[in-house]
Scaffold this motif. Structure first.
Motif, PDB file in Angstrom:
ATOM      1  N   GLY A  14     -45.408 -36.084 -15.211  1.00 24.32           N
ATOM      2  CA  GLY A  14     -46.673 -36.180 -14.496  1.00 24.32           C
ATOM      3  C   GLY A  14     -46.517 -36.294 -12.986  1.00 24.32           C
ATOM      4  O   GLY A  14     -47.500 -36.293 -12.258  1.00 24.32           O
ATOM      5  N   GLY A  15     -45.265 -36.383 -12.500  1.00 28.93           N
ATOM      6  CA  GLY A  15     -45.013 -36.493 -11.069  1.00 28.93           C
ATOM      7  C   GLY A  15     -45.196 -35.157 -10.358  1.00 28.93           C
ATOM      8  O   GLY A  15     -45.210 -34.096 -10.977  1.00 28.93           O
ATOM      9  N   SER A  16     -45.306 -35.206  -9.069  1.00 29.18           N
ATOM     10  CA  SER A  16     -45.531 -34.011  -8.268  1.00 29.18           C
ATOM     11  C   SER A  16     -44.276 -33.149  -8.151  1.00 29.18           C
ATOM     12  O   SER A  16     -43.172 -33.663  -7.968  1.00 29.18           O
ATOM     13  N   THR A  17     -44.474 -31.846  -8.231  1.00 28.28           N
ATOM     14  CA  THR A  17     -43.392 -30.888  -8.055  1.00 28.28           C
ATOM     15  C   THR A  17     -43.543 -30.153  -6.720  1.00 28.28           C
ATOM     16  O   THR A  17     -42.743 -29.269  -6.414  1.00 28.28           O
ATOM     17  N   ARG A  18     -44.536 -30.513  -5.963  1.00 28.62           N
ATOM     18  CA  ARG A  18     -44.877 -29.806  -4.727  1.00 28.62           C
ATOM     19  C   ARG A  18     -43.707 -29.735  -3.736  1.00 28.62           C
ATOM     20  O   ARG A  18     -43.395 -28.674  -3.205  1.00 28.62           O
ATOM     21  N   GLU A  19     -43.065 -30.860  -3.486  1.00 27.18           N
ATOM     22  CA  GLU A  19     -41.966 -30.893  -2.513  1.00 27.18           C
ATOM     23  C   GLU A  19     -40.817 -29.979  -2.940  1.00 27.18           C
ATOM     24  O   GLU A  19     -40.288 -29.201  -2.150  1.00 27.18           O
ATOM     25  N   ALA A  20     -40.440 -30.053  -4.210  1.00 24.23           N
ATOM     26  CA  ALA A  20     -39.339 -29.222  -4.709  1.00 24.23           C
ATOM     27  C   ALA A  20     -39.683 -27.739  -4.611  1.00 24.23           C
ATOM     28  O   ALA A  20     -38.865 -26.930  -4.168  1.00 24.23           O
ATOM     29  N   LYS A  21     -40.883 -27.387  -4.995  1.00 23.55           N
ATOM     30  CA  LYS A  21     -41.287 -25.980  -4.950  1.00 23.55           C
ATOM     31  C   LYS A  21     -41.343 -25.465  -3.522  1.00 23.55           C
ATOM     32  O   LYS A  21     -41.034 -24.297  -3.268  1.00 23.55           O
ATOM     33  N   ARG A  22     -41.694 -26.316  -2.599  1.00 21.30           N
ATOM     34  CA  ARG A  22     -41.729 -25.922  -1.187  1.00 21.30           C
ATOM     35  C   ARG A  22     -40.306 -25.605  -0.704  1.00 21.30           C
ATOM     36  O   ARG A  22     -40.084 -24.639   0.015  1.00 21.30           O
ATOM     37  N   VAL A  23     -39.342 -26.409  -1.101  1.00 23.29           N
ATOM     38  CA  VAL A  23     -37.943 -26.154  -0.735  1.00 23.29           C
ATOM     39  C   VAL A  23     -37.496 -24.821  -1.343  1.00 23.29           C
ATOM     40  O   VAL A  23     -36.870 -24.001  -0.669  1.00 23.29           O
ATOM     41  N   CYS A  24     -37.840 -24.591  -2.590  1.00 24.10           N
ATOM     42  CA  CYS A  24     -37.434 -23.361  -3.276  1.00 24.10           C
ATOM     43  C   CYS A  24     -37.995 -22.111  -2.601  1.00 24.10           C
ATOM     44  O   CYS A  24     -37.332 -21.073  -2.584  1.00 24.10           O
ATOM     45  N   GLN A  25     -39.186 -22.207  -2.061  1.00 23.29           N
ATOM     46  CA  GLN A  25     -39.811 -21.036  -1.439  1.00 23.29           C
ATOM     47  C   GLN A  25     -38.954 -20.419  -0.345  1.00 23.29           C
ATOM     48  O   GLN A  25     -38.972 -19.209  -0.159  1.00 23.29           O
ATOM     49  N   SER A  26     -38.207 -21.234   0.388  1.00 21.22           N
ATOM     50  CA  SER A  26     -37.411 -20.697   1.492  1.00 21.22           C
ATOM     51  C   SER A  26     -35.918 -20.616   1.166  1.00 21.22           C
ATOM     52  O   SER A  26     -35.101 -20.366   2.048  1.00 21.22           O
ATOM     53  N   CYS A  27     -35.570 -20.767  -0.089  1.00 18.13           N
ATOM     54  CA  CYS A  27     -34.154 -20.744  -0.492  1.00 18.13           C
ATOM     55  C   CYS A  27     -33.695 -19.313  -0.767  1.00 18.13           C
ATOM     56  O   CYS A  27     -34.335 -18.578  -1.524  1.00 18.13           O
ATOM     57  N   GLU A  28     -32.576 -18.936  -0.170  1.00 19.42           N
ATOM     58  CA  GLU A  28     -32.085 -17.567  -0.325  1.00 19.42           C
ATOM     59  C   GLU A  28     -31.476 -17.274  -1.689  1.00 19.42           C
ATOM     60  O   GLU A  28     -31.261 -16.114  -2.032  1.00 19.42           O
ATOM     61  N   VAL A  29     -31.200 -18.288  -2.491  1.00 20.79           N
ATOM     62  CA  VAL A  29     -30.628 -18.060  -3.820  1.00 20.79           C
ATOM     63  C   VAL A  29     -31.615 -18.454  -4.928  1.00 20.79           C
ATOM     64  O   VAL A  29     -31.212 -18.731  -6.054  1.00 20.79           O
ATOM     65  N   ARG A  30     -32.876 -18.406  -4.606  1.00 16.75           N
ATOM     66  CA  ARG A  30     -33.917 -18.784  -5.577  1.00 16.75           C
ATOM     67  C   ARG A  30     -33.846 -17.931  -6.850  1.00 16.75           C
ATOM     68  O   ARG A  30     -33.970 -18.450  -7.955  1.00 16.75           O
ATOM     69  N   GLN A  31     -33.656 -16.627  -6.706  1.00 22.79           N
ATOM     70  CA  GLN A  31     -33.613 -15.749  -7.878  1.00 22.79           C
ATOM     71  C   GLN A  31     -32.415 -16.053  -8.775  1.00 22.79           C
ATOM     72  O   GLN A  31     -32.541 -16.074  -9.998  1.00 22.79           O
ATOM     73  N   GLU A  32     -31.248 -16.285  -8.173  1.00 16.91           N
ATOM     74  CA  GLU A  32     -30.060 -16.627  -8.963  1.00 16.91           C
ATOM     75  C   GLU A  32     -30.296 -17.934  -9.715  1.00 16.91           C
ATOM     76  O   GLU A  32     -29.912 -18.069 -10.880  1.00 16.91           O
ATOM     77  N   CYS A  33     -30.917 -18.875  -9.050  1.00 18.38           N
ATOM     78  CA  CYS A  33     -31.221 -20.166  -9.656  1.00 18.38           C
ATOM     79  C   CYS A  33     -32.149 -20.003 -10.855  1.00 18.38           C
ATOM     80  O   CYS A  33     -31.910 -20.560 -11.928  1.00 18.38           O
ATOM     81  N   LEU A  34     -33.207 -19.221 -10.667  1.00 14.99           N
ATOM     82  CA  LEU A  34     -34.154 -18.994 -11.761  1.00 14.99           C
ATOM     83  C   LEU A  34     -33.475 -18.277 -12.925  1.00 14.99           C
ATOM     84  O   LEU A  34     -33.646 -18.664 -14.083  1.00 14.99           O
ATOM     85  N   GLU A  35     -32.696 -17.269 -12.638  1.00 11.88           N
ATOM     86  CA  GLU A  35     -31.999 -16.558 -13.708  1.00 11.88           C
ATOM     87  C   GLU A  35     -31.014 -17.468 -14.431  1.00 11.88           C
ATOM     88  O   GLU A  35     -30.869 -17.394 -15.650  1.00 11.88           O
ATOM     89  N   TYR A  36     -30.342 -18.322 -13.686  1.00 15.36           N
ATOM     90  CA  TYR A  36     -29.427 -19.276 -14.301  1.00 15.36           C
ATOM     91  C   TYR A  36     -30.192 -20.183 -15.270  1.00 15.36           C
ATOM     92  O   TYR A  36     -29.775 -20.398 -16.406  1.00 15.36           O
ATOM     93  N   ALA A  37     -31.319 -20.715 -14.805  1.00 16.92           N
ATOM     94  CA  ALA A  37     -32.113 -21.625 -15.639  1.00 16.92           C
ATOM     95  C   ALA A  37     -32.624 -20.930 -16.891  1.00 16.92           C
ATOM     96  O   ALA A  37     -32.570 -21.500 -17.987  1.00 16.92           O
ATOM     97  N   LEU A  38     -33.095 -19.699 -16.753  1.00 20.49           N
ATOM     98  CA  LEU A  38     -33.586 -18.959 -17.911  1.00 20.49           C
ATOM     99  C   LEU A  38     -32.450 -18.609 -18.862  1.00 20.49           C
ATOM    100  O   LEU A  38     -32.584 -18.741 -20.082  1.00 20.49           O
ATOM    101  N   GLY A  39     -31.327 -18.191 -18.318  1.00 16.81           N
ATOM    102  CA  GLY A  39     -30.182 -17.801 -19.139  1.00 16.81           C
ATOM    103  C   GLY A  39     -29.499 -18.966 -19.835  1.00 16.81           C
ATOM    104  O   GLY A  39     -28.865 -18.794 -20.866  1.00 16.81           O
TER     105      GLY A  39
END
Length: 86
Positions: A37-62
């Motif tokens: 129930g806690g906020s994810t806003r801060e984390a998502k804001r950091v992710c928006q400007s991260c150059e390896v966001r796609q690799e991170c997402l693919e890692y999590a999904l895989g």
């Protein structure tokens, strides 16, 4: 889902070197694993400007990561995405 996207440096989700470039590594880890129930806003804001966001997402999904913010998505958002991409 691995192998489809590669980052600016040519790293892939299979190559753990992408994690060294992740902005979350320089941020409070608790923001990426909020209490239920806690906020994810801060984390998502950091992710928006991260150059390896796609690799991170693919890692999590895989790797079926079930907790935390990965690639800018929450657990629920990743489940939804996984259902859509089949």
């Amino acid at each position: 889902m691995t192998g489809g996207l590669t980052g600016l440096s040519g790293l892939t989700p299979e190559d753990p070197g992408w994690a060294e470039l992740a902005l979350c590594a320089q941020t409070d880890p608790e923001a990426f694993f909020p209490e239920k129930g806690g906020s994810t806003r801060e984390a998502k804001r950091v992710c928006q400007s991260c150059e390896v966001r796609q690799e991170c997402l693919e890692y999590a999904l895989g790797n079926d990561e079930r907790f935390g913010i990965w690639g800018g998505l929450s657990e629920r958002e990743r489940r939804r995405l996984k259902r859509r991409i089949g």
